[in-house]
Design an enzyme around this catalytic site. Sequence first.
Site, PDB file in Angstrom:
ATOM      1  N   ARG A 189       0.807  -1.184   0.035  1.00 42.64           N
ATOM      2  CA  ARG A 189       0.110   0.096  -0.018  1.00 42.64           C
ATOM      3  C   ARG A 189       0.848   1.266  -0.181  1.00 42.64           C
ATOM      4  O   ARG A 189       1.982   1.228   0.369  1.00 42.64           O
ATOM      5  CB  ARG A 189      -1.020   0.043   1.199  1.00 42.64           C
ATOM      6  CG  ARG A 189      -1.860  -1.143   1.316  1.00 42.64           C
ATOM      7  CD  ARG A 189      -2.423  -1.002   2.654  1.00 42.64           C
ATOM      8  NE  ARG A 189      -3.630  -2.300   2.813  1.00 42.64           N
ATOM      9  CZ  ARG A 189      -3.234  -3.378   3.396  1.00 42.64           C
ATOM     10  NH1 ARG A 189      -2.100  -3.533   3.804  1.00 42.64           N
ATOM     11  NH2 ARG A 189      -4.125  -4.452   3.484  1.00 42.64           N
TER      12      ARG A 189
ATOM     13  N   LYS B 116      -1.878  -2.047   7.354  1.00 39.52           N
ATOM     14  CA  LYS B 116      -3.360  -1.680   7.679  1.00 39.52           C
ATOM     15  C   LYS B 116      -3.843  -2.253   8.927  1.00 39.52           C
ATOM     16  O   LYS B 116      -3.480  -3.449   9.181  1.00 39.52           O
ATOM     17  CB  LYS B 116      -4.290  -2.179   6.412  1.00 39.52           C
ATOM     18  CG  LYS B 116      -5.602  -1.465   6.482  1.00 39.52           C
ATOM     19  CD  LYS B 116      -6.417  -1.762   5.172  1.00 39.52           C
ATOM     20  CE  LYS B 116      -7.881  -1.004   5.306  1.00 39.52           C
ATOM     21  NZ  LYS B 116      -8.465  -1.351   4.151  1.00 39.52           N
TER      22      LYS B 116
ATOM     23  N   HIS C 209      -2.049   2.704  -5.813  1.00 37.86           N
ATOM     24  CA  HIS C 209      -2.774   1.430  -5.501  1.00 37.86           C
ATOM     25  C   HIS C 209      -2.972   0.579  -6.640  1.00 37.86           C
ATOM     26  O   HIS C 209      -3.079  -0.680  -6.637  1.00 37.86           O
ATOM     27  CB  HIS C 209      -4.171   1.712  -4.844  1.00 37.86           C
ATOM     28  CG  HIS C 209      -4.429   0.831  -3.644  1.00 37.86           C
ATOM     29  ND1 HIS C 209      -3.803   0.600  -2.311  1.00 37.86           N
ATOM     30  CD2 HIS C 209      -5.600  -0.136  -3.462  1.00 37.86           C
ATOM     31  CE1 HIS C 209      -4.257  -0.179  -1.794  1.00 37.86           C
ATOM     32  NE2 HIS C 209      -5.254  -0.999  -2.508  1.00 37.86           N
TER      33      HIS C 209
ATOM     34  N   ARG D  39      -0.562  -1.893  -6.818  1.00 34.32           N
ATOM     35  CA  ARG D  39      -0.518  -3.114  -5.908  1.00 34.32           C
ATOM     36  C   ARG D  39      -1.593  -4.048  -6.517  1.00 34.32           C
ATOM     37  O   ARG D  39      -1.387  -5.389  -6.551  1.00 34.32           O
ATOM     38  CB  ARG D  39      -1.098  -2.639  -4.544  1.00 34.32           C
ATOM     39  CG  ARG D  39      -1.775  -3.491  -3.493  1.00 34.32           C
ATOM     40  CD  ARG D  39      -1.936  -2.771  -2.229  1.00 34.32           C
ATOM     41  NE  ARG D  39      -2.754  -3.671  -1.507  1.00 34.32           N
ATOM     42  CZ  ARG D  39      -2.596  -4.403  -0.340  1.00 34.32           C
ATOM     43  NH1 ARG D  39      -1.234  -4.761  -0.254  1.00 34.32           N
ATOM     44  NH2 ARG D  39      -3.462  -4.896   0.306  1.00 34.32           N
TER      45      ARG D  39
ATOM     46  N   HIS E 180      -4.029  -9.096   3.555  1.00 30.01           N
ATOM     47  CA  HIS E 180      -5.753  -9.226   3.522  1.00 30.01           C
ATOM     48  C   HIS E 180      -6.002  -9.926   4.582  1.00 30.01           C
ATOM     49  O   HIS E 180      -5.578 -11.218   4.871  1.00 30.01           O
ATOM     50  CB  HIS E 180      -6.304  -9.557   2.059  1.00 30.01           C
ATOM     51  CG  HIS E 180      -6.202  -8.787   1.122  1.00 30.01           C
ATOM     52  ND1 HIS E 180      -6.563  -8.951  -0.270  1.00 30.01           N
ATOM     53  CD2 HIS E 180      -5.979  -7.217   1.179  1.00 30.01           C
ATOM     54  CE1 HIS E 180      -6.585  -7.945  -0.961  1.00 30.01           C
ATOM     55  NE2 HIS E 180      -6.141  -6.901  -0.255  1.00 30.01           N
TER      56      HIS E 180
ATOM     57  N   TYR F 219      -9.678 -10.028  -7.368  1.00 28.38           N
ATOM     58  CA  TYR F 219      -8.608  -9.877  -8.501  1.00 28.38           C
ATOM     59  C   TYR F 219      -8.913 -11.063  -9.415  1.00 28.38           C
ATOM     60  O   TYR F 219      -8.244 -11.057 -10.575  1.00 28.38           O
ATOM     61  CB  TYR F 219      -7.217 -10.135  -8.036  1.00 28.38           C
ATOM     62  CG  TYR F 219      -6.683  -9.131  -7.158  1.00 28.38           C
ATOM     63  CD1 TYR F 219      -6.605  -7.790  -7.589  1.00 28.38           C
ATOM     64  CD2 TYR F 219      -6.818  -8.911  -5.684  1.00 28.38           C
ATOM     65  CE1 TYR F 219      -6.395  -6.455  -7.006  1.00 28.38           C
ATOM     66  CE2 TYR F 219      -6.517  -7.856  -5.112  1.00 28.38           C
ATOM     67  CZ  TYR F 219      -6.363  -6.671  -5.565  1.00 28.38           C
ATOM     68  OH  TYR F 219      -5.974  -5.411  -4.886  1.00 28.38           O
TER      69      TYR F 219
END
Length: 302
Positions: free
Chosen positions: A141, A166, A237, A240, A263, A272
């Site tokens: 990120r 995150k 992003h 990414r 994640h 994705y």
Amino acid sequence: MSHPLLDAPISPLRQRLIDDMNMRRFSRETQRNYLRDIGRLATFLGRSPDTATADDLRRFQIEQQENGIPVPTMNSIVSALRFFFIQTLDRPDMARRLVRLAHPRKLPVVLSRDEVARLLNATTCLKHQAALSVAYGAGLRVAEVSMLKVADVDSQRMLLRVEHGKGGRYRNAMLSEDLLALLRQWWIVGRREGVMHREGWLFPGQHAMKPISTRQLYRIVVEAAQAADIAKRVGPHTLRHSFATHLLEDGTDIRIIQVLLGHAKLNNTALYAKVATRTVRAVTSPLDKLGLFKPGDISPGG
């Protein structure tokens, strides 16, 4: 209009909230967003947000909806307020009054491999190229790229230590041979320019004692995309997203990609699969396996 979360000096309420976020290792960007979003409620109330009632929260969310606030923004505000009421005020009953809205997730913009190469080559200096290469090559990120330190590059285990992920989560990201070689080039140049230090930031900002800002990284990506004649709407992003999509197209297990991206939920990574075009093209349709239609068998007539 003033309220305790924005007044100077820092109020005890604001300090308690900041302490709660620091204890959970929230990133600077997340803390800034939470303070801003809780400030929205304080401005709406015209008084301290810790005095809010259930009816106040209901009216606040209704007003947001009527004012056309986008659903993702409304849900971000809900996340901030839930943290505030549960962790800082210990009032989970109020948190239950906050409603998250369902909304269809847009498919992420993904660059082709050729577009990524063009974008990276269009950067104006080695530091910028190295920073964007980390975003793509390790799938980080933008805030994670910004907060990397020189000591986070583990060339022995070929890992990048991400200590400010995150939600304050720590993880290891991949470090490829090519990326390591590029970072070593940047280390030599940065040392020569006097901006790189062994205990310092991997990508210093305008002041060597501060990291490059996420805003500057965004500007770097946009300018590089324009220089590379890429028409897609590109941000940090996007690199990414492209990292994850290209790994999936190469056959990497989706659960491994989930770990590399940091994640918490597999559902976020599964998105994705919808944009991995090479993966779709690689699948043989069951219709083809029937063998009913051969080239030249079908008459062009009606």
